[in-house]
Design an enzyme around this catalytic site. Structure first.
Site, PDB file in Angstrom:
ATOM      1  N   LEU A 154      37.297  45.575  26.851  1.00 40.00           N
ATOM      2  CA  LEU A 154      36.875  45.017  28.155  1.00 40.00           C
ATOM      3  C   LEU A 154      38.038  44.782  29.218  1.00 40.00           C
ATOM      4  CD1 LEU A 154      34.440  42.162  26.896  1.00 40.00           C
ATOM      5  CD2 LEU A 154      34.017  44.688  27.300  1.00 40.00           C
ATOM      6  N   SER A 198      30.974  51.315  34.197  1.00 40.48           N
ATOM      7  CA  SER A 198      30.610  50.405  35.373  1.00 40.48           C
ATOM      8  C   SER A 198      29.572  51.332  36.191  1.00 40.48           C
ATOM      9  CB  SER A 198      31.617  50.167  36.124  1.00 40.48           C
ATOM     10  OG  SER A 198      31.559  49.481  37.303  1.00 40.48           O
ATOM     11  N   GLU A 223      29.673  51.083  39.311  1.00 38.54           N
ATOM     12  CA  GLU A 223      30.468  51.628  40.494  1.00 38.54           C
ATOM     13  C   GLU A 223      30.821  53.131  40.099  1.00 38.54           C
ATOM     14  OE1 GLU A 223      32.143  50.028  43.528  1.00 38.54           O
ATOM     15  OE2 GLU A 223      30.311  49.137  42.820  1.00 38.54           O
ATOM     16  N   TYR A 237      39.261  52.317  41.649  1.00 37.50           N
ATOM     17  CA  TYR A 237      38.547  51.639  40.517  1.00 37.50           C
ATOM     18  C   TYR A 237      37.600  52.620  39.890  1.00 37.50           C
ATOM     19  CZ  TYR A 237      35.681  48.438  37.601  1.00 37.50           C
ATOM     20  OH  TYR A 237      34.893  47.903  36.774  1.00 37.50           O
ATOM     21  N   ASN A 291      26.425  45.178  38.093  1.00 31.80           N
ATOM     22  CA  ASN A 291      26.919  43.753  38.420  1.00 31.80           C
ATOM     23  C   ASN A 291      26.414  42.550  37.526  1.00 31.80           C
ATOM     24  OD1 ASN A 291      27.484  45.609  40.366  1.00 31.80           O
ATOM     25  ND2 ASN A 291      28.541  43.966  41.495  1.00 31.80           N
ATOM     26  N   ARG A 336      35.747  47.378  53.322  1.00 31.29           N
ATOM     27  CA  ARG A 336      36.399  48.507  52.003  1.00 31.29           C
ATOM     28  C   ARG A 336      36.543  49.597  52.857  1.00 31.29           C
ATOM     29  NH1 ARG A 336      33.572  46.362  46.473  1.00 31.29           N
ATOM     30  NH2 ARG A 336      34.406  44.342  46.788  1.00 31.29           N
ATOM     31  N   PRO A 337      37.383  50.733  52.480  1.00 30.82           N
ATOM     32  CA  PRO A 337      37.657  52.007  53.041  1.00 30.82           C
ATOM     33  C   PRO A 337      36.299  52.700  52.738  1.00 30.82           C
ATOM     34  CG  PRO A 337      39.652  51.237  51.886  1.00 30.82           C
ATOM     35  CD  PRO A 337      38.727  50.001  51.690  1.00 30.82           C
TER      36      PRO A 337
HETATM   37  P1  NAP Z   1      37.725  40.191  34.326  1.00 30.07           P
HETATM   38  O1  NAP Z   1      37.288  38.946  34.293  1.00 30.07           O
HETATM   39  O2  NAP Z   1      38.424  41.009  35.530  1.00 30.07           O
HETATM   40  O3  NAP Z   1      38.628  40.274  33.080  1.00 30.07           O
HETATM   41  C1  NAP Z   1      39.452  41.416  33.047  1.00 30.07           C
HETATM   42  C2  NAP Z   1      40.360  41.259  31.773  1.00 30.07           C
HETATM   43  O4  NAP Z   1      41.306  42.345  31.354  1.00 30.07           O
HETATM   44  C3  NAP Z   1      41.161  40.035  31.630  1.00 30.07           C
HETATM   45  O5  NAP Z   1      41.104  39.393  30.316  1.00 30.07           O
HETATM   46  C4  NAP Z   1      42.396  40.445  31.921  1.00 30.07           C
HETATM   47  O6  NAP Z   1      43.660  39.477  31.378  1.00 30.07           O
HETATM   48  C5  NAP Z   1      42.546  41.962  30.918  1.00 30.07           C
HETATM   49  N1  NAP Z   1      43.774  42.951  31.540  1.00 30.07           N
HETATM   50  C6  NAP Z   1      43.799  43.102  32.656  1.00 30.07           C
HETATM   51  N2  NAP Z   1      44.725  44.064  32.608  1.00 30.07           N
HETATM   52  C7  NAP Z   1      45.233  43.980  31.150  1.00 30.07           C
HETATM   53  C8  NAP Z   1      46.256  44.617  30.579  1.00 30.07           C
HETATM   54  N3  NAP Z   1      47.223  45.640  31.247  1.00 30.07           N
HETATM   55  N4  NAP Z   1      46.432  44.395  29.147  1.00 30.07           N
HETATM   56  C9  NAP Z   1      45.694  43.660  28.579  1.00 30.07           C
HETATM   57  N5  NAP Z   1      44.670  42.862  29.017  1.00 30.07           N
HETATM   58  C10 NAP Z   1      44.352  43.183  30.442  1.00 30.07           C
HETATM   59  O7  NAP Z   1      36.452  41.276  34.199  1.00 30.07           O
HETATM   60  P2  NAP Z   1      35.093  41.082  33.605  1.00 30.07           P
HETATM   61  O8  NAP Z   1      34.360  41.138  34.976  1.00 30.07           O
HETATM   62  O9  NAP Z   1      35.210  40.265  32.556  1.00 30.07           O
HETATM   63  O10 NAP Z   1      34.558  42.769  33.346  1.00 30.07           O
HETATM   64  C11 NAP Z   1      35.013  42.963  31.706  1.00 30.07           C
HETATM   65  C12 NAP Z   1      35.042  44.607  31.831  1.00 30.07           C
HETATM   66  O11 NAP Z   1      33.911  45.148  32.099  1.00 30.07           O
HETATM   67  C13 NAP Z   1      36.089  45.086  33.036  1.00 30.07           C
HETATM   68  O12 NAP Z   1      36.530  46.426  32.154  1.00 30.07           O
HETATM   69  C14 NAP Z   1      35.198  45.586  33.997  1.00 30.07           C
HETATM   70  O13 NAP Z   1      36.068  46.701  34.746  1.00 30.07           O
HETATM   71  C15 NAP Z   1      33.904  46.070  33.414  1.00 30.07           C
HETATM   72  N6  NAP Z   1      32.870  45.719  34.429  1.00 30.07           N
HETATM   73  C16 NAP Z   1      32.386  44.442  34.737  1.00 30.07           C
HETATM   74  C17 NAP Z   1      31.434  44.305  35.378  1.00 30.07           C
HETATM   75  C18 NAP Z   1      30.866  43.247  35.902  1.00 30.07           C
HETATM   76  O14 NAP Z   1      30.136  42.958  36.782  1.00 30.07           O
HETATM   77  N7  NAP Z   1      31.571  41.963  35.773  1.00 30.07           N
HETATM   78  C19 NAP Z   1      30.377  45.368  35.611  1.00 30.07           C
HETATM   79  C20 NAP Z   1      30.793  46.610  35.090  1.00 30.07           C
HETATM   80  C21 NAP Z   1      31.821  46.696  34.037  1.00 30.07           C
HETATM   81  P3  NAP Z   1      44.223  38.505  32.097  1.00 30.07           P
HETATM   82  O15 NAP Z   1      43.815  37.291  31.946  1.00 30.07           O
HETATM   83  O16 NAP Z   1      45.752  38.527  31.524  1.00 30.07           O
HETATM   84  O17 NAP Z   1      44.450  39.114  33.728  1.00 30.07           O
HETATM   85  O1  F7E Z   2      31.480  43.156  45.596  1.00 33.11           O
HETATM   86  C1  F7E Z   2      30.693  42.896  49.346  1.00 33.11           C
HETATM   87  C2  F7E Z   2      31.421  44.161  48.732  1.00 33.11           C
HETATM   88  O2  F7E Z   2      33.576  42.442  44.694  1.00 33.11           O
HETATM   89  C3  F7E Z   2      30.144  43.126  45.857  1.00 33.11           C
HETATM   90  C4  F7E Z   2      33.243  44.336  39.665  1.00 33.11           C
HETATM   91  O3  F7E Z   2      32.910  43.501  38.588  1.00 33.11           O
HETATM   92  O4  F7E Z   2      30.845  45.066  39.987  1.00 33.11           O
HETATM   93  C5  F7E Z   2      31.937  44.663  40.502  1.00 33.11           C
HETATM   94  O5  F7E Z   2      32.286  45.318  41.676  1.00 33.11           O
HETATM   95  C6  F7E Z   2      29.789  43.610  47.332  1.00 33.11           C
HETATM   96  C7  F7E Z   2      30.632  44.887  48.001  1.00 33.11           C
HETATM   97  O6  F7E Z   2      31.858  43.439  43.243  1.00 33.11           O
HETATM   98  C8  F7E Z   2      32.767  40.278  50.279  1.00 33.11           C
HETATM   99  O7  F7E Z   2      31.898  44.858  49.984  1.00 33.11           O
HETATM  100  C9  F7E Z   2      31.164  41.388  51.119  1.00 33.11           C
HETATM  101  O8  F7E Z   2      29.663  45.720  48.358  1.00 33.11           O
HETATM  102  O9  F7E Z   2      31.477  41.163  44.187  1.00 33.11           O
HETATM  103  P1  F7E Z   2      32.214  42.500  44.466  1.00 33.11           P
HETATM  104  P2  F7E Z   2      31.803  45.060  43.245  1.00 33.11           P
HETATM  105  O10 F7E Z   2      32.769  45.607  44.185  1.00 33.11           O
HETATM  106  O11 F7E Z   2      30.417  45.557  43.191  1.00 33.11           O
HETATM  107  C10 F7E Z   2      31.046  46.457  39.449  1.00 33.11           C
HETATM  108  C11 F7E Z   2      29.839  46.812  38.543  1.00 33.11           C
HETATM  109  C12 F7E Z   2      32.382  46.410  38.701  1.00 33.11           C
HETATM  110  O12 F7E Z   2      32.606  47.419  37.768  1.00 33.11           O
HETATM  111  C13 F7E Z   2      33.554  45.720  39.303  1.00 33.11           C
HETATM  112  O13 F7E Z   2      34.602  45.536  38.189  1.00 33.11           O
HETATM  113  O14 F7E Z   2      30.102  42.416  48.308  1.00 33.11           O
HETATM  114  N1  F7E Z   2      31.468  41.805  49.981  1.00 33.11           N
HETATM  115  N2  F7E Z   2      31.852  40.481  51.548  1.00 33.11           N
HETATM  116  C14 F7E Z   2      32.239  41.185  49.353  1.00 33.11           C
HETATM  117  N3  F7E Z   2      32.942  41.543  48.252  1.00 33.11           N
HETATM  118  C15 F7E Z   2      34.228  40.582  48.037  1.00 33.11           C
HETATM  119  N4  F7E Z   2      34.683  40.804  46.761  1.00 33.11           N
HETATM  120  N5  F7E Z   2      34.512  39.912  49.048  1.00 33.11           N
HETATM  121  C16 F7E Z   2      33.854  39.687  50.172  1.00 33.11           C
HETATM  122  O15 F7E Z   2      34.632  38.701  50.924  1.00 33.11           O
END
Ligand code: NAP
Ligand code: F7E
Length: 320
Positions: free
Chosen positions: A79, A124, A126, A148, A177, A277-278
């Site tokens: 993760l 993801s 994404e 990403y 998400n 975002r870009p």
């Molecule tokens: P998160 O809260 O950002 O947690 C990321 C974790 O990765 C943290 O424990 C962080 O540790 C660790 N990490 C980052 N860089 C590292 C490194 N170089 N070495 C070791 N550990 C490292 O993410 P999450 O929302 O729980 O998501 C978990 C995974 O699912 C991620 O891979 C994310 O990209 C993926 N994902 C998330 C979503 C979502 O909606 N949440 C959806 C699809 C996929 P620190 O505490 O030290 O920073």
């Molecule tokens: O943005 C819009 C932004 O940063 C959602 C990660 O867990 O889910 C996550 O990625 C939307 C985007 O999540 C703000 O432009 C508007 O359209 O909450 P987010 P994300 O980019 O969808 C995927 C599945 C992952 O895998 C990723 O790790 O919200 N938005 N205004 C904003 N977003 C942020 N962050 N901040 C704003 O002020």
């Protein structure tokens, strides 16, 4: 004998819920943590006596091998990642090192010292980016829109490649998400619920956001970690989309969150170009029928209940 699981990213949102879930199932849980000068374990404080922590960094192959060697895991949940999309434009190389090459480092460690372990990769939605079909399923082509998402697409394919090359039980969960009270405050859902709580309690006057029109398929993290575990219990390895099948705009999230505390979001939200975002992902909506049919997985928390859960948790955190 209890099964052993190694979780990378255990200090993150999903790692903490997955650790809760696996401990409830009777697993022995090992958590990989990277060294930090400040405390990063707030989400897993309640588990400190029940999890064995191993210090390692995804950037450092020897430390990763050592962690796998020590844990001797039956299951590895990868993760850890640089998971915040905007940071991937400001730090694209580092994001590639963590989020893409980190997967290969974990797979190589597994191959070297625990080839029988089952491997879960956190892919993801994404990766679908500029979507080719609606809704998105396991066969929908990818069109990643950020460094990403490009890195995650690499991680997805290298996981499949190790499965096909070496016969490793490696699966990839394409998770849409998912949010919770433990979500990082920079992600839009938590930024909003934290902002609503502050505004309601008089601690802030406004909330600055970017694009309010983008739409996401938002689910509850506690539901999604159950799917990760189920994927590793199947007879054959395979990839699964995990989603609710409903999509909502940031604006709709705002309406419910502010509405829950009897406020109108239009009085407080300011659009700020710094948060645009870009390249944007306009709309995501997942089709998780394969997970429903093969894993028996369905989400249990609705969008509306998720928003209310997060607002209430942030109100409580701020002392309401
Ligand atoms: P998160 O809260 O950002 O947690 C990321 C974790 O990765 C943290 O424990 C962080 O540790 C660790 N990490 C980052 N860089 C590292 C490194 N170089 N070495 C070791 N550990 C490292 O993410 P999450 O929302 O729980 O998501 C978990 C995974 O699912 C991620 O891979 C994310 O990209 C993926 N994902 C998330 C979503 C979502 O909606 N949440 C959806 C699809 C996929 P620190 O505490 O030290 O920073
Ligand atoms: O943005 C819009 C932004 O940063 C959602 C990660 O867990 O889910 C996550 O990625 C939307 C985007 O999540 C703000 O432009 C508007 O359209 O909450 P987010 P994300 O980019 O969808 C995927 C599945 C992952 O895998 C990723 O790790 O919200 N938005 N205004 C904003 N977003 C942020 N962050 N901040 C704003 O002020």
């Amino acid at each position: 004998m209890a099964k052993r699981a190694l979780i990378t990213g255990i200090t993150g949102q999903d790692g903490s819920y997955l650790a809760d879930h696996l401990l409830d199932l009777g697993y022995e849980v090992f958590g990989m943590i990277r060294r930090s000068s400040t405390e990063t374990t707030s989400r897993i404080e309640h588990l400190e006596d029940r999890v064995e922590f191993l210090q390692a960094d995804l950037l450092d192959q020897a430390s990763v091998v050592k962690a796998v060697e020590t844990a001797r895991p039956d299951e590895i949940y990868n993760l850890a990642a640089q998971s915040f999309v905007p940071t991937s434009w400001s730090q694209p190389v580092l994001t590639g090192q963590f989020t893409a090459m980190g997967v290969t480092r974990m797979l190589e460690a597994l191959r070297q010292v625990a080839p029988e372990a089952r491997f879960y990769q956190a892919s993801s939605s994404e990766m679908f980016g500029k979507v080719r079909e609606v809704p998105q399923n396991e066969l929908t082509p990818f069109h990643p829109r950020s460094p990403y998402a490009v890195a995650k697409t690499y991680g997805h394919h290298i996981t499949i490649n190790y499965r096909e090359s070496y016969g490793i039980f490696a699966v990839s969960g394409i998770l849409f998400n998912h949010e919770s009270p433990r979500r990082g405050r920079e992600f839009v859902t938590r930024k909003i619920t934290d902002g609503v709580a502050r505004i309601k309690l008089g601690l802030a006057k406004e909330l600055r956001l970017g694009n309010l029109d983008s739409e996401r398929d938002w689910g509850y993290a506690g539901d999604y970690v159950r799917a990760m575990h189920l994927m590793l219990q199947q007879d054959e390895p395979g990839d699964f989309v995990i989603a609710t099948g409903r999509t909502h705009s940031v604006r709709q999230f705002l309406e419910i969150a502010f509405g829950h505390v009897d406020l109108n979001y239009e009085d407080y939200v300011k659009q700020d170009p710094r948060f645009l975002r870009p390249a944007e992902v306009d709309q995501l909506i997942g089709d998780s029928s394969k997970a429903k049919n093969e894993l028996g997985w369905v989400p249990t928390v609705s969008f509306e209940d998720l928003v209310v859960m997060m607002v209430d948790a942030d109100l409580a955190l701020h002392g309401a």
